[in-house]
Design a protein around this motif. Structure first.
Motif, PDB file in Angstrom:
ATOM      1  N   HIS A 150      13.148  64.948  33.397  1.00 45.69           N
ATOM      2  CA  HIS A 150      13.254  63.792  34.289  1.00 45.69           C
ATOM      3  C   HIS A 150      14.532  63.837  35.104  1.00 45.69           C
ATOM      4  CE1 HIS A 150       9.840  62.256  32.073  1.00 45.69           C
ATOM      5  NE2 HIS A 150       9.697  61.406  33.046  1.00 45.69           N
TER       6      HIS A 150
ATOM      7  N   VAL B 153       8.847  56.092  25.532  1.00 43.93           N
ATOM      8  CA  VAL B 153       8.835  54.857  26.319  1.00 43.93           C
ATOM      9  C   VAL B 153       9.920  54.909  27.391  1.00 43.93           C
ATOM     10  CG1 VAL B 153       9.409  52.408  26.190  1.00 43.93           C
ATOM     11  CG2 VAL B 153       7.778  53.379  24.580  1.00 43.93           C
ATOM     12  N   PHE B 154      11.071  55.476  27.061  1.00 39.39           N
ATOM     13  CA  PHE B 154      12.185  55.492  28.007  1.00 39.39           C
ATOM     14  C   PHE B 154      11.945  56.431  29.185  1.00 39.39           C
ATOM     15  CE2 PHE B 154      15.654  53.886  24.879  1.00 39.39           C
ATOM     16  CZ  PHE B 154      15.055  52.653  24.894  1.00 39.39           C
ATOM     17  N   VAL B 155      11.048  57.382  29.051  1.00 41.09           N
ATOM     18  CA  VAL B 155      10.699  58.175  30.227  1.00 41.09           C
ATOM     19  C   VAL B 155       9.316  57.784  30.728  1.00 41.09           C
ATOM     20  CG1 VAL B 155      12.232  60.081  29.713  1.00 41.09           C
ATOM     21  CG2 VAL B 155       9.898  60.105  28.823  1.00 41.09           C
ATOM     22  N   ASN B 156       8.898  56.574  30.320  1.00 37.60           N
ATOM     23  CA  ASN B 156       7.723  55.976  30.935  1.00 37.60           C
ATOM     24  C   ASN B 156       6.420  56.692  30.580  1.00 37.60           C
ATOM     25  OD1 ASN B 156       6.800  53.870  32.383  1.00 37.60           O
ATOM     26  ND2 ASN B 156       7.701  54.505  34.321  1.00 37.60           N
ATOM     27  N   GLU B 157       6.329  57.195  29.350  1.00 40.16           N
ATOM     28  CA  GLU B 157       5.085  57.788  28.882  1.00 40.16           C
ATOM     29  C   GLU B 157       4.552  56.982  27.702  1.00 40.16           C
ATOM     30  OE1 GLU B 157       5.919  61.849  27.895  1.00 40.16           O
ATOM     31  OE2 GLU B 157       6.667  62.329  29.895  1.00 40.16           O
TER      32      GLU B 157
END
Lengths: 210, 210, 210
Positions: C34, C145-149
């Motif tokens: 990311h 969750v923090f990389v939006n997955e």
């Protein structure tokens, strides 16, 4: 979100106020942009403003967390949310200024978090870095995750990095015998300044080649 | 997720059961729709059902949290997850009914959270609002975030707002001298009713013009 | 993230090291992908490596959490993050090996979590399952969750399920009178083996028909 871990000077309390309000404003903006209603705006503003400090207090065992024991913080975040609900365009017009206040918040939260760990554990660098960074970036991470974005700290110019640099210098000054209240001010200024310059000149730390 | 902070009546315990099961069901639905296996479904149902109460207990220092000390809650969430795993279509057919139970959960969790804060801090409005809302919406926020959606509380008709309204009236009734156990019932009914009407008539609080 | 809840043998401490490093590596990979800078990489690696254990300690009231009291864990996660920052391609080349270490981490974190709950609550299956699974999957959930997955635990082959199976067998062995330190090793091996076979043969538990 910060707290009187050190015998905070009036100046630091004042900066803390600015920081909490600025963090809350960034949360309120996000909520407005995701079409939240007034209560959703208040909740996201409050999470952004106080979650870092609550997380720090819960992890380090200060119960109840400062942000609940002292109503001042939540009053600020609610006030900011309501103001932005009614005056979104006006506030948005000053978003640049609010991001400067946000940089102040980053600095003051970092140092208040680090000095809290210092008051509990003494000269323990990892605990100070952990507490400082959690306080400074916890609220912003939750704000971004809750609106389904990758948190700014993982993708933007010097953010957590500025916070970390502040902890390093703060630790160094305490190790050199500087009084904690004396050391706090230049370290807050360092974090805030780094973040402001990073925004202005688009500074980034190196990223790995993939 | 709720707990016997007040000398809970049998009625409130019964509603609490309904609420936990309904919250768990909404989590199980989401997990099924994201093609989780049975263990993933159990985990998301359990997080949805108990995370709000666990978060409240951790923040306010009740260790271990009620949902761990009392196995009843997790047994309910696991049972609901397993039932939905086997009978997804049947349960989905009654989703409207489950959303009504979810509204009951919103009400009972709000008031149990608020009365827990009242038992710890006395008449402190911010603590009561904080504990009530965290209990009521914590699980739902995590459920939505974990499947990569913007939490319902930030985008839907009266949800946190209904919870907040319940805290305001509950606080007012206690301030007026009403016994906490007496005040609880109409306040739960208020939150539940507001949420049900909001779903039925698509009520929304005003959103700011952007 | 694990801790010496049981009178951990050198072997378990060694596996724990592997597990923390492997978890940290999966976090560092995600951060690199990311386009995080070095500090973002360190933060995500550290969260992935220690958040499960910190969450367990906060919920069960061990303050400060082991991962803060003992600097060893964070030193490992930072070291791994820095190594991957400089040598991303080389490490990525060995991702298969790192996923095997990750499976070791899943096993050792599960059993260390479960045996911590056992040391606090005795033979309480739900507490042991809760602590074991939170320790094992908490960090990975936050990473994703923090990389939006959507977290791997909700969508992938046996992951939380392998952890759960380990708790069941561990509980059964303790119930049968096996010493906790003796029971730990085969149960770690079971979780690790299940996870490795699941990756190799693409094993999945049944999913509900939607």
């Amino acid at each position: 979100m910060a707290d009187p871990g050190l015998s905070v000077s009036t100046l630091i309390q004042f900066l803390d106020l600015f920081g909490t309000a600025a963090f809350a404003a960034t949360g309120a903006f996000k909520a407005v942009e995701h079409k939240s209603d007034i209560v959703g705006i208040i909740i996201l503003a409050t999470i952004t403003g106080v979650a870092g400090g609550v997380l720090r207090d819960v992890i380090f065992g200060r119960i109840p967390p400062v942000a609940i024991a002292n109503p001042f913080y939540v009053i600020i975040t609610i006030g900011m949310a309501v103001a932005i609900f009614f005056l979104y365009r006006s506030f948005k017009h000053y978003e640049g200024l609010i991001l400067k206040f946000d940089a102040v918040g980053l600095g003051v939260f970092t140092i208040i978090g680090a000095s809290f760990a210092y008051s509990v554990f003494g000269m323990n660098f990892l605990a100070m870095a952990f507490a400082g960074i959690v306080t400074a970036i916890g609220g912003g991470i939750l704000r971004d995750v809750f609106v389904n974005e990758v948190p700014i700290v993982f993708v933007k110019e010097l953010y957590a990095s500025a916070s970390f640099a502040g902890v390093v210098v703060f630790f160094g000054m305490l190790a050199a015998g500087v009084d904690v209240n004396v050391a706090a001010i230049p370290c807050i200024a360092l974090v805030t300044g780094l973040r402001m310059f990073a925004m202005k000149y688009n500074w980034n730390l190196p990223r790995p080649r993939v």
